[in-house]
Design an enzyme around this catalytic site. Structure first.
Site, PDB file in Angstrom:
ATOM      1  N   ALA A 182      93.392 197.142  51.343  1.00 30.92           N
ATOM      2  CA  ALA A 182      93.839 195.804  50.965  1.00 30.92           C
ATOM      3  C   ALA A 182      92.960 195.222  49.868  1.00 30.92           C
ATOM      4  O   ALA A 182      91.751 195.081  50.039  1.00 30.92           O
ATOM      5  CB  ALA A 182      93.835 194.887  52.180  1.00 30.92           C
ATOM      6  N   ALA A 183      93.576 194.881  48.745  1.00 32.13           N
ATOM      7  CA  ALA A 183      92.810 194.333  47.613  1.00 32.13           C
ATOM      8  C   ALA A 183      93.757 193.827  46.539  1.00 32.13           C
ATOM      9  O   ALA A 183      94.862 194.347  46.369  1.00 32.13           O
ATOM     10  CB  ALA A 183      91.892 195.399  47.016  1.00 32.13           C
ATOM     11  N   GLU A 184      93.301 192.821  45.837  1.00 30.02           N
ATOM     12  CA  GLU A 184      93.889 192.493  44.532  1.00 30.02           C
ATOM     13  C   GLU A 184      93.273 193.481  43.554  1.00 30.02           C
ATOM     14  O   GLU A 184      92.052 193.676  43.542  1.00 30.02           O
ATOM     15  CB  GLU A 184      93.543 191.063  44.129  1.00 30.02           C
ATOM     16  CG  GLU A 184      94.127 189.995  45.033  1.00 30.02           C
ATOM     17  CD  GLU A 184      95.595 189.736  44.758  1.00 30.02           C
ATOM     18  OE1 GLU A 184      96.133 190.314  43.788  1.00 30.02           O
ATOM     19  OE2 GLU A 184      96.207 188.964  45.513  1.00 30.02           O
ATOM     20  N   LYS A 200      85.244 193.734  43.605  1.00 28.63           N
ATOM     21  CA  LYS A 200      85.176 195.003  44.326  1.00 28.63           C
ATOM     22  C   LYS A 200      83.724 195.435  44.537  1.00 28.63           C
ATOM     23  O   LYS A 200      83.377 195.978  45.595  1.00 28.63           O
ATOM     24  CB  LYS A 200      85.951 196.090  43.590  1.00 28.63           C
ATOM     25  CG  LYS A 200      87.463 195.932  43.644  1.00 28.63           C
ATOM     26  CD  LYS A 200      88.000 195.996  45.069  1.00 28.63           C
ATOM     27  CE  LYS A 200      87.934 197.401  45.650  1.00 28.63           C
ATOM     28  NZ  LYS A 200      88.533 197.456  47.014  1.00 28.63           N
ATOM     29  N   TYR A 214      87.867 191.339  38.525  1.00 25.60           N
ATOM     30  CA  TYR A 214      88.323 192.334  39.493  1.00 25.60           C
ATOM     31  C   TYR A 214      87.192 193.245  39.930  1.00 25.60           C
ATOM     32  O   TYR A 214      86.914 193.396  41.128  1.00 25.60           O
ATOM     33  CB  TYR A 214      89.471 193.160  38.919  1.00 25.60           C
ATOM     34  CG  TYR A 214      89.687 194.466  39.664  1.00 25.60           C
ATOM     35  CD1 TYR A 214      90.017 194.462  41.012  1.00 25.60           C
ATOM     36  CD2 TYR A 214      89.542 195.703  39.022  1.00 25.60           C
ATOM     37  CE1 TYR A 214      90.192 195.656  41.715  1.00 25.60           C
ATOM     38  CE2 TYR A 214      89.713 196.890  39.716  1.00 25.60           C
ATOM     39  CZ  TYR A 214      90.042 196.860  41.059  1.00 25.60           C
ATOM     40  OH  TYR A 214      90.206 198.032  41.741  1.00 25.60           O
ATOM     41  N   THR A 260      86.589 201.406  43.655  1.00 23.80           N
ATOM     42  CA  THR A 260      87.006 201.812  42.311  1.00 23.80           C
ATOM     43  C   THR A 260      85.812 202.211  41.460  1.00 23.80           C
ATOM     44  O   THR A 260      84.685 201.758  41.692  1.00 23.80           O
ATOM     45  CB  THR A 260      87.753 200.651  41.620  1.00 23.80           C
ATOM     46  OG1 THR A 260      87.984 200.959  40.237  1.00 23.80           O
ATOM     47  CG2 THR A 260      86.941 199.366  41.678  1.00 23.80           C
ATOM     48  N   ASP A 261      86.075 203.030  40.445  1.00 22.99           N
ATOM     49  CA  ASP A 261      85.021 203.370  39.485  1.00 22.99           C
ATOM     50  C   ASP A 261      84.644 202.191  38.601  1.00 22.99           C
ATOM     51  O   ASP A 261      83.590 202.189  37.961  1.00 22.99           O
ATOM     52  CB  ASP A 261      85.432 204.570  38.626  1.00 22.99           C
ATOM     53  CG  ASP A 261      86.752 204.380  37.885  1.00 22.99           C
ATOM     54  OD1 ASP A 261      87.348 203.287  37.962  1.00 22.99           O
ATOM     55  OD2 ASP A 261      87.209 205.351  37.243  1.00 22.99           O
ATOM     56  N   GLU A 262      85.466 201.161  38.576  1.00 21.12           N
ATOM     57  CA  GLU A 262      85.215 200.034  37.673  1.00 21.12           C
ATOM     58  C   GLU A 262      83.979 199.232  38.066  1.00 21.12           C
ATOM     59  O   GLU A 262      83.455 198.458  37.260  1.00 21.12           O
ATOM     60  CB  GLU A 262      86.451 199.141  37.590  1.00 21.12           C
ATOM     61  CG  GLU A 262      87.642 199.856  36.976  1.00 21.12           C
ATOM     62  CD  GLU A 262      88.800 198.931  36.662  1.00 21.12           C
ATOM     63  OE1 GLU A 262      88.554 197.798  36.199  1.00 21.12           O
ATOM     64  OE2 GLU A 262      89.957 199.345  36.874  1.00 21.12           O
ATOM     65  N   LEU A 297      99.522 201.057  33.706  1.00 24.43           N
ATOM     66  CA  LEU A 297      99.873 201.706  32.447  1.00 24.43           C
ATOM     67  C   LEU A 297     101.024 202.708  32.570  1.00 24.43           C
ATOM     68  O   LEU A 297     102.033 202.587  31.855  1.00 24.43           O
ATOM     69  CB  LEU A 297      98.644 202.424  31.876  1.00 24.43           C
ATOM     70  CG  LEU A 297      98.893 203.188  30.570  1.00 24.43           C
ATOM     71  CD1 LEU A 297      99.167 202.231  29.424  1.00 24.43           C
ATOM     72  CD2 LEU A 297      97.705 204.092  30.236  1.00 24.43           C
TER      73      LEU A 297
END
Length: 348
Positions: free
Chosen positions: A81-83, A163, A159, A133-135, A199
């Site tokens: 669960a996440a935006e 995270k 974002y 995430t890798d971000e 994308l």
């Protein structure tokens, strides 16, 4: 058979995981708020399966969580669960803090309190698996080595900052309370059922409708692409065999520029590259992400099974065969969002 409480199981990656686990014979309790990207159509194949339960709810709903956990006694909680969309986080960062930070914190606290009531054997076997995430690691130059589990966090968007915060909360609950947690940081996923703001599905849908294909800047930003089914297999492997308290990077060994991706889609669909429209870049656009999955390979034997050339063909085939799924989405609220994001961007 395991009983899994999956949060965000109606989304892109979550629904793939749910479908895999139901097929494997596990029982899945899917708790999903059904925000714009949650779609129960993703799970129509299992909606009548006796091993599948759907609960419409929020990970920030403490009262609901304190009812669901003791009722279903899960062997693991898997938190999808996440935006998750950077562009949306730039427009509305507060909603990302509410879900990704506060929601994760509330979920952790409720799980920790319930977990403490378990008998010793079940308590030690339980896992809280957090999908990240890798971000969170920020951006790389074209010559930097790929992100490892030791890379320092340096998030550049609301974002990724949200995270990163949720990752820290998960780690803290392990260190402070002993909750048996595991975190995975994955590279960009692609595959069937991905919401068409991302994308690859965006370009497929626009190309099929002969609409412009909006590419930020020159399209030279690099991402590492991971087929969603490979990612979900890695998650299951880690739940069963991963070390408690650890972080595992899950990557696809598929670094490609955005413009490469768009041209591949044009070629596969027989559409002219003249549809490509270069638009003004978004704020804080990270140049490159790349994941080094050496740790999960060495410890657990995992490697991505799907070459990008095969995965993109399977993905395009799914969108061709499931037009009703994405046409329903892009005809609704999403269209307003799309107009807001791209209609008034200056072409370059």
């Amino acid at each position: 058979m395991k009983t899994l409480l999956v949060t965000g199981g109606a989304g892109f990656i979550g629904s793939c995981f749910v479908l895999q686990r139901i097929a494997a014979g596990d029982k899945v309790i899917n708790l999903d708020k059904l925000t714009y990207s949650g779609n129960l159509m993703n799970l129509k194949d299992v909606e009548s399966n006796p091993n599948y339960v759907f609960i419409h709810g929020d990970i920030g709903d403490e009262k609901l969580l304190r009812k669901v956990l003791p009722e279903y006694q899960p062997d693991a909680v898997v938190n999808f669960a996440a935006e998750s969309h950077v562009d949306r986080s730039i427009v509305d960062p507060d909603s990302f803090v509410r879900t990704n930070v506060m929601g994760t914190s509330i979920l952790l606290r409720c799980v920790k309190d319930w977990w403490n009531t378990l008998e010793a054997e079940k308590k030690s076997a339980f896992r809280f698996h957090h999908i990240s995430t890798d971000e969170v690691f920020g951006t790389l130059s074209m010559t930097d080595p790929a992100f490892t589990e030791e890379t320092k966090f340096a998030p550049n968007s609301p974002y990724s900052a949200s995270k990163a915060s949720s990752d820290h909360f998960v780690r803290a609950f392990h260190e402070t309370y002993g909750l048996p947690t595991v975190i995975t940081n994955c590279s960009n996923n692609y595959g069937p059922r991905q919401f068409p703001e991302k994308l690859i599905p965006l370009m497929i849908a626009n190309a099929l409708n002969d609409k412009p294909l909006p590419v930020y800047g020159e399209g030279l930003n690099v991402r590492d692409w991971l087929y969603v089914e490979d990612h979900c297999k890695a998650i299951d492997l880690i739940i069963h065999n991963g070390r408690v308290g650890e972080v595992y990077n899950v990557g696809g060994h598929n670094e490609k520029t955005n413009i490469e991706i768009v041209k591949i889609i044009c070629k596969e669909l027989g559409k002219p590259e003249s549809l490509i429209t270069h638009v003004a870049d978004r704020k804080g656009h990270d140049m490159r992400y790349a994941i080094d999955p050496t740790k999960i390979h060495n410890e657990l034997g995992w490697l991505p099974e799907t070459k990008f050339e095969d995965g993109i063909k399977k993905t395009i085939k799914w969108y061709l065969e499931n037009k009703e799924w994405w046409e329903t989405i892009i005809s609704g609220e999403y269209q307003n969002y799309y107009e807001k994001m791209y209609a008034h961007r200056e072409e370059i």
